[in-house]
Design an enzyme around this catalytic site. Structure first.
Site, PDB file in Angstrom:
ATOM      1  N   ARG A 296      -6.776   5.978  -1.504  1.00 34.43           N
ATOM      2  CA  ARG A 296      -5.628   7.111  -0.934  1.00 34.43           C
ATOM      3  C   ARG A 296      -4.486   6.459  -1.371  1.00 34.43           C
ATOM      4  NH1 ARG A 296      -6.371   6.653   5.567  1.00 34.43           N
ATOM      5  NH2 ARG A 296      -8.408   7.286   4.989  1.00 34.43           N
ATOM      6  N   HIS A 297      -4.293   4.983  -1.486  1.00 30.84           N
ATOM      7  CA  HIS A 297      -3.140   4.439  -1.869  1.00 30.84           C
ATOM      8  C   HIS A 297      -3.235   3.585  -3.023  1.00 30.84           C
ATOM      9  CE1 HIS A 297      -4.404   1.892   1.150  1.00 30.84           C
ATOM     10  NE2 HIS A 297      -4.047   2.464   2.111  1.00 30.84           N
TER      11      HIS A 297
ATOM     12  N   THR B 289      -5.157   4.769   9.368  1.00 35.69           N
ATOM     13  CA  THR B 289      -4.960   3.416   8.865  1.00 35.69           C
ATOM     14  C   THR B 289      -6.096   2.695   9.526  1.00 35.69           C
ATOM     15  OG1 THR B 289      -3.246   1.354   8.897  1.00 35.69           O
ATOM     16  CG2 THR B 289      -3.273   2.886  10.830  1.00 35.69           C
ATOM     17  N   THR B 290      -6.122   1.394   9.251  1.00 39.28           N
ATOM     18  CA  THR B 290      -7.171   0.553   9.735  1.00 39.28           C
ATOM     19  C   THR B 290      -6.986   0.407  11.339  1.00 39.28           C
ATOM     20  OG1 THR B 290      -6.995  -0.799   7.935  1.00 39.28           O
ATOM     21  CG2 THR B 290      -8.249  -1.628   9.438  1.00 39.28           C
TER      22      THR B 290
ATOM     23  N   ASP C 116       0.723  -1.137   0.039  1.00 35.74           N
ATOM     24  CA  ASP C 116       0.023  -0.164  -0.046  1.00 35.74           C
ATOM     25  C   ASP C 116       0.819   1.195  -0.063  1.00 35.74           C
ATOM     26  OD1 ASP C 116      -2.070  -1.678   0.138  1.00 35.74           O
ATOM     27  OD2 ASP C 116      -2.806  -1.062   2.186  1.00 35.74           O
TER      28      ASP C 116
ATOM     29  N   HIS D  73      -4.702  -3.136  -0.186  1.00 32.97           N
ATOM     30  CA  HIS D  73      -5.759  -2.618   0.475  1.00 32.97           C
ATOM     31  C   HIS D  73      -6.469  -1.481  -0.670  1.00 32.97           C
ATOM     32  CE1 HIS D  73      -8.154  -0.842   4.160  1.00 32.97           C
ATOM     33  NE2 HIS D  73      -8.878  -1.034   2.977  1.00 32.97           N
TER      34      HIS D  73
ATOM     35  N   GLY E 230       1.367  -2.975  12.222  1.00 35.40           N
ATOM     36  CA  GLY E 230       2.591  -2.414  13.354  1.00 35.40           C
ATOM     37  C   GLY E 230       3.700  -3.513  13.363  1.00 35.40           C
TER      38      GLY E 230
ATOM     39  N   GLY F 170       3.238  -4.425   6.285  1.00 37.34           N
ATOM     40  CA  GLY F 170       3.483  -3.257   5.038  1.00 37.34           C
ATOM     41  C   GLY F 170       4.482  -2.058   5.560  1.00 37.34           C
TER      42      GLY F 170
ATOM     43  N   ARG G 153       2.588  12.599  -5.620  1.00 44.07           N
ATOM     44  CA  ARG G 153       2.968  13.300  -6.802  1.00 44.07           C
ATOM     45  C   ARG G 153       2.238  12.961  -8.063  1.00 44.07           C
ATOM     46  NH1 ARG G 153       8.008  15.409  -7.273  1.00 44.07           N
ATOM     47  NH2 ARG G 153       8.431  16.804  -5.212  1.00 44.07           N
TER      48      ARG G 153
HETATM   49  N1  PXP Z   1      -3.274  -6.288   8.016  1.00 39.45           N
HETATM   50  C1  PXP Z   1      -4.422  -5.560   7.768  1.00 39.45           C
HETATM   51  C2  PXP Z   1      -5.729  -6.214   7.819  1.00 39.45           C
HETATM   52  C3  PXP Z   1      -4.338  -4.237   7.777  1.00 39.45           C
HETATM   53  O1  PXP Z   1      -5.260  -3.212   7.569  1.00 39.45           O
HETATM   54  C4  PXP Z   1      -2.981  -3.605   7.688  1.00 39.45           C
HETATM   55  C5  PXP Z   1      -2.630  -2.131   7.312  1.00 39.45           C
HETATM   56  O2  PXP Z   1      -2.958  -1.962   6.077  1.00 39.45           O
HETATM   57  C6  PXP Z   1      -1.734  -4.581   7.758  1.00 39.45           C
HETATM   58  C7  PXP Z   1      -1.786  -5.962   8.122  1.00 39.45           C
HETATM   59  C8  PXP Z   1      -0.330  -4.271   7.698  1.00 39.45           C
HETATM   60  O3  PXP Z   1      -0.068  -3.189   8.784  1.00 39.45           O
HETATM   61  P1  PXP Z   1       1.322  -2.474   8.621  1.00 39.45           P
HETATM   62  O4  PXP Z   1       1.228  -1.524   7.419  1.00 39.45           O
HETATM   63  O5  PXP Z   1       1.328  -1.655   9.811  1.00 39.45           O
HETATM   64  O6  PXP Z   1       2.439  -3.416   8.608  1.00 39.45           O
END
Ligand code: PXP
Length: 307
Positions: free
Chosen positions: A107-108, A158-159, A67, A101, A253, A274, A76
């Site tokens: 947004r991404h 974020t989520t 993402d 996602h 995270g 991510g 940009r």
């Molecule tokens: N799993 C889910 C369901 C998420 O929504 C996210 C964030 O997009 C992630 C994993 C990955 O989280 P992070 O980007 O903090 O590693």
């Protein structure tokens, strides 16, 4: 053949086949199987030949979320950097799947990223999505390997929380059924709360993804007691979920240290990561950080195997 040699041999075959682009699922589905006697299988076409029973740690897959490569691109506009290129690089470096996602506000990740990922990458796509008619239609059209249902609010960065499965039973049961009927493996992104886990089983989702955000935040902020409490919640939640026959993933995270720690839980078979990987890639390069993450996860698994 000694059980541990057999297990190592089986794992070696699985990894080799992964290298050829095969996707293997741990052959769970034996509700209540304790972690000390986990049954898992290598790829589907070997099913029947290579089922292994014994004291085992199932493999831990790494799903790389691209993402935030798209986030940088969108600052940009235009095409650069390309999340599909990042996905290919991550796969070459050891990712087992790619997560993206498609948010309502785009947004991404954009619609054409999803279509290109599906057309161009060699490993499974995990399509993160809100449980809306629009996203269900896109999932049905795209046909990703997996879909992870997440809560989504426009104002969040974020989520931020897990799905309220308990409070949205009928709506989620219907979305889960439609996706499963289309051959998509559905997971629900939830907090490690017994009520949500039991509800996930009730709506017939085969997989849950445990929200590790609160644990990772507490670790990052040095709140030791809170981190310890969150860890216990994750550990107990993973055990409960496996007991209900659910496949268990985790994410949000995670960094090298937390991924290595959580790799010790045998119930968890996939981590989706991510933001940390993309951030760290600025300094070290994406291929290297995926390799270091893979090594951290393998180290965590190996330590637990020896314990
Ligand atoms: N799993 C889910 C369901 C998420 O929504 C996210 C964030 O997009 C992630 C994993 C990955 O989280 P992070 O980007 O903090 O590693």
């Amino acid at each position: 053949m000694n059980a541990s040699i057999l297990l190592g041999y089986t794992e070696a075959i699985r990894r080799r086949l992964h290298g050829f682009g095969c996707w293997s699922q741990p052959a769970y589905g034996f509700p209540g199987t304790p972690p000390s006697a986990i049954v898992y299988a290598v790829p589907e076409f070997l099913w029947g030949m290579s089922v292994t029973i014994g004291p085992a740690m199932p493999p831990l897959r790494l799903g790389v979320n691209v993402d935030h490569v798209a986030t940088i691109r969108n600052v940009r506009g235009g095409q650069y950097p390309d999340p599909v290129r990042a996905a290919k690089l991550a796969i070459a470096a050891g990712a087992d799947s790619i997560t993206a996602h498609l948010r309502e506000d785009r947004r991404h990740i954009r619609d054409d990223d999803i279509a290109r990922l599906k057309a161009e990458i060699s490993k499974p796509i995990n399509f993160e999505m809100a449980a809306t008619d629009e996203m269900v239609a896109i999932a049905l059209k795209t046909g990703p390997h997996a879909a992870c249902l997440v809560p989504e609010r426009r104002e969040e960065r974020t989520t931020e929380g897990g799905l309220d499965v308990a409070g949205q039973h009928n709506m989620l049961a219907s979305v889960v059924a439609r996706l499963i009927d289309a051959g998509i493996r559905v997971s629900l992104f939830i907090a490690a709360e017994p009520r949500q886990i039991e509800s996930a089983a009730r709506v017939r989702a085969p997989v849950i993804e445990i929200h590790t955000g609160p644990w990772c935040d507490a670790l990052g902020e040095g709140r030791r007691d809170a981190a310890e409490a969150e860890w216990r919640r994750i550990r107990d939640g993973a055990t409960l979920a496996r007991g209900l026959g659910l496949e268990v993933h985790a994410g949000h995270g995670l960094n090298y240290a937390s991924a290595e720690t959580i790799a010790a839980l045998p119930e968890i078979v996939e981590l989706n990561i991510g933001h940390f990987l993309v951030g760290e890639a600025i300094f070290e390069g994406l291929a290297d950080v995926v390799k270091v993450m893979r090594a951290a996860m393998d180290r965590g698994r190996a330590k637990a195997r020896q314990a």
